[in-house]
Design an enzyme around this catalytic site. Structure first.
Site, short mmCIF file in Angstrom:
data_model
loop_
_atom_site.label_atom_id
_atom_site.label_comp_id
_atom_site.label_asym_id
_atom_site.label_seq_id
_atom_site.Cartn_x
_atom_site.Cartn_y
_atom_site.Cartn_z
N GLU A 38 -14.65 48.65 35.72
CA GLU A 38 -15.14 48.86 37.08
C GLU A 38 -16.00 47.64 37.41
O GLU A 38 -16.86 47.26 36.61
CB GLU A 38 -16.00 50.13 37.19
CG GLU A 38 -16.42 50.40 38.62
CD GLU A 38 -17.43 51.53 38.76
OE1 GLU A 38 -17.97 51.98 37.74
OE2 GLU A 38 -17.67 51.95 39.92
N ARG A 269 -16.03 53.93 21.13
CA ARG A 269 -16.53 52.68 21.67
C ARG A 269 -17.36 51.98 20.61
O ARG A 269 -17.81 52.59 19.65
CB ARG A 269 -17.33 52.93 22.93
CG ARG A 269 -18.46 53.94 22.75
CD ARG A 269 -19.44 53.92 23.90
NE ARG A 269 -18.90 54.53 25.11
CZ ARG A 269 -18.93 53.95 26.30
NH1 ARG A 269 -19.45 52.75 26.45
NH2 ARG A 269 -18.46 54.56 27.37
N LYS A 279 -24.27 49.95 30.54
CA LYS A 279 -24.35 49.06 31.70
C LYS A 279 -25.62 49.31 32.51
O LYS A 279 -26.27 48.40 32.98
CB LYS A 279 -23.14 49.31 32.61
CG LYS A 279 -22.03 48.29 32.49
CD LYS A 279 -21.06 48.49 33.64
CE LYS A 279 -19.65 48.07 33.25
NZ LYS A 279 -18.67 48.42 34.29
#
Length: 568
Positions: A38, A269, A279
RNA sequence: UGGGGCGUGGUGUAAUUGGUAACACAGCAGUUUCUGGUACUGUCGUUGGGGGUUCAAGUCCUCUCGCCCCAACCA
């Protein structure tokens, strides 16, 4: 991938899956992946794992990997991030070979498909607010409540959705929901929202849309449009897989899927000790000024690591090595660093730099006719790991700088370096013996007097005598001054926030030490921006890409002496 | 509370699918060395726990414990 002394890549369950698919004819042997960031922030090491997993899987099976920006939320996204991500991806080793793709390019198709679901009684417009919908969803083990709008007629739904699409309603007035099962044990299937109304301008489509698809409605369908076969994502999406499949199942049954139905696979992850990869929290570090920006060398962002001097190839090798699994884990940052060192050891040119200078005067050094100290030039290897890198010369004279730590008036046990009465080697130059030293009022050593043995020129004694230590040095008259930034862990705790829940409580106040007046050998003045060199005996240092004569410590050398002191 | 995922040395990842538990990092000890670097050698130590099947179990069965994820109109 390029030559490496590191062991081959770890096995990978997705790889095994693909082998199985190819053997059984699933997807007819096709492998098509995608990396779907994104555009609301910059890429970090965590993304590097996903990137290598996606791109390398495709490469291995002669498939392709799409870069697709998942830009379904106009509130947080921006073109600057699109550009940044493309740039970082290219640096990592995956330059774009064609135009990037965007979920926003599929908005029309997605909306048409949504209408198709409505027409078939599979979706409805709900007028309730988010809070109410959330309450009605129920809870784990608790029943859901059906919306009073759940059984609107197809015509009414079509008309309302058309109005939503046309921008007739305010934000929050309506949402489009899939009509699945309000009692489903998987909360994701309790009539999830497909569309919400947003009046915010989108970075690519501007104001042409006022409804935006949610992640779940957009993702699988975008995968299908692109002919994706293996859609990899992180573990937390595993409960979304049923929804991913449900949407695709409906479209397949309605006969509108252009390709075979893509499949979603989840893997863990990448997490590393002493750092964070959220983020949002990374953004907070930048916004709060804890670090200097997204490319601060202490950050795990790709641009931070690049500025720090981490070779992209080493990051790829690391990702390859740790493999892809479903186990939640946190790798030691030291493992990544070992990959960095291994590669840099082969590549980096050796140079001499004195970070904390101590003046050394050679009392028996000759002077020339004018009474000035003679200057000699000594030859030094650029890289003992690679003879092809050749040699360079460095000026040597009667006044030098050595590292402050390399002299001790009273040597601790196992100290091999310079100390009164002991002979050591100045790399590539001469043997010297300390005879005397000068201290300031506080008792700190500020100058050392030594004698040199003219017979040892080049660094070897004709009589074959050995010295315990070889030290780096810089000629005082020729030294180039520079700033050097030393870095320590950004977070002192292995798992930042493990104690209090807030990683910021574990920030290391001394994560950066800026040294001024460091003394470099002249050759270092020509270091290219961004180049990483080894300061002998100290570590690897990257020249700042913008500021000349500023170096960032990429990573230190393994330091046996530091370990000995630590153990004490 | 319902559902899903995952447990292998200090850390992470493997194990021909029932057949000698391996690789790397870290640690420790040593050899080589004009970097206390590199390279090389040795060493350390593990299948979350109990029970079962089997000549043989990390792998199969069973019970149990622990960790992670899911109840945004974020992704």
């Amino acid at each position: 991938m390029a030559e490496t002394s590191n062991p081959p890549a770890a096995a990978n369950f997705v790889h095994d899956l693909v082998v199985e698919h190819n053997a059984t004819g699933v997807f007819g042997g096709r492998v098509q992946t995608r990396f779907p960031p994104e555009p609301n922030g910059y890429l970090h090491v965590g993304h590097a794992k996903a990137i290598t997993a996606d791109f390398e899987l495709a490469r291995e099976f002669d498939g392709a990997c799409n870069l697709r920006f998942d830009d379904t939320n106009p509130d947080t996204e921006d073109t600057s991030y699109v550009d940044g991500i493309i740039e970082d991806l290219a640096w990592l080793g995956y330059p774009l070979d064609r135009e990037p793709l965007f979920t926003s390019d599929y908005f029309a198709q997605l909306a048409d498909w949504a209408e198709l679901l409505i027409s078939n009684g599979l979706a409805y417009v709900d007028d309730q607010d988010g809070e109410t919908i959330s309450e009605q969803r129920g809870g784990y083990g608790k029943p859901g409540v059906e919306s009073p709008f759940r059984n609107r007629t197809v015509d009414e739904n079509l008309e309302l959705f058309a109005g939503m699409r046309a921008g007739d309603f305010d934000e929050g007035a309506h949402v489009l929901r899939a009509k699945i099962d309000m009692q489903h044990e998987n909360m994701q299937l309790r009539d999830p929202v497909m569309y919400r109304i947003r009046k915010e301008s989108h970075h690519r489509t501007g104001d042409s849309w006022s409804i935006y698809p949610t992640y779940d409605w957009a993702h699988g369908q975008s995968d299908a449009i692109e002919g994706i076969t293996h859609s990899l994502c992180s573990l937390e999406f595993d409960s979304h897989r049923a929804l991913y499949d449900w949407y695709l199942d409906q479209l397949r049954e309605l006969g509108v899927l252009p390709f075979e139905q893509p499949l979603q696979f989840e893997f863990a992850r990448l997490e590393l000790t002493h750092t964070i990869t959220s983020k949002r929290k990374l953004a907070r570090l930048v916004a709060d000024g804890v670090v200097d920006g997204w490319d601060d060398p202490r950050l795990p962002t790709l641009r931070g690591l690049r500025r720090r001097g981490y070779p992209a190839a080493a990051i790829r090798e690391f990702c390859d090595f740790i493999g892809v699994s479903k186990t939640n884990s946190r790798h030691e940052i030291e493992l990544l660093e070992s990959f960095i060192r291994t590669r840099l050891n082969k590549l980096a040119q050796r140079r001499m730099a004195v970070l904390e200078p101590l003046k050394v005067v050679i009392t028996n050094w000759p002077t020339d006719a004018a009474g000035e100290p003679v200057v000699e030039y000594v030859e030094l290897k650029n890289n003992p790991e690679n003879a092809e890198d050749g040699t360079r010369t460095a000026p040597f004279s009667g006044v030098l700088y050595i590292e402050h730590d390399d002299f001790k008036a009273e040597p601790p046990p196992k100290y091999y370096r310079l100390t009164p009465g002991r002979e050591v080697r100045l790399r590539g130059a001469y043997f010297i013996t300390a005879t005397d030293f000068v201290t300031d009022d506080a008792g700190n050593v500020v100058e050392v007097h030594v004698t040199y043995d003219p017979e040892t020129r080049g660094g070897n004694a004709p009589d074959g005598r050995k010295v315990k230590s070889t030290m780096h040095w810089v000629s005082a008259a020729h030294a180039v001054d520079a700033d050097v930034a030393l870095y320590d862990r950004l977070f002192s705790a292995e798992v930042p926030g493990a104690e209090t829940g807030d990683p910021f409580d574990d920030l290391n106040a001394e994560s950066r030490t800026l040294l001024h007046g460091c003394k470099l050998e002249p050759a270092l003045a020509a270091t290219a921006p961004g180049e990483v060199v080894q300061f002998e005996r100290l570590g690897y240092f990257a020249a700042d890409p913008r500021t000349p004569l500023l170096f960032h410590r990429t990573v230190g050398l393994r330091d046996e002496w530091a370990n000995i002191q630590k153990r004490k």
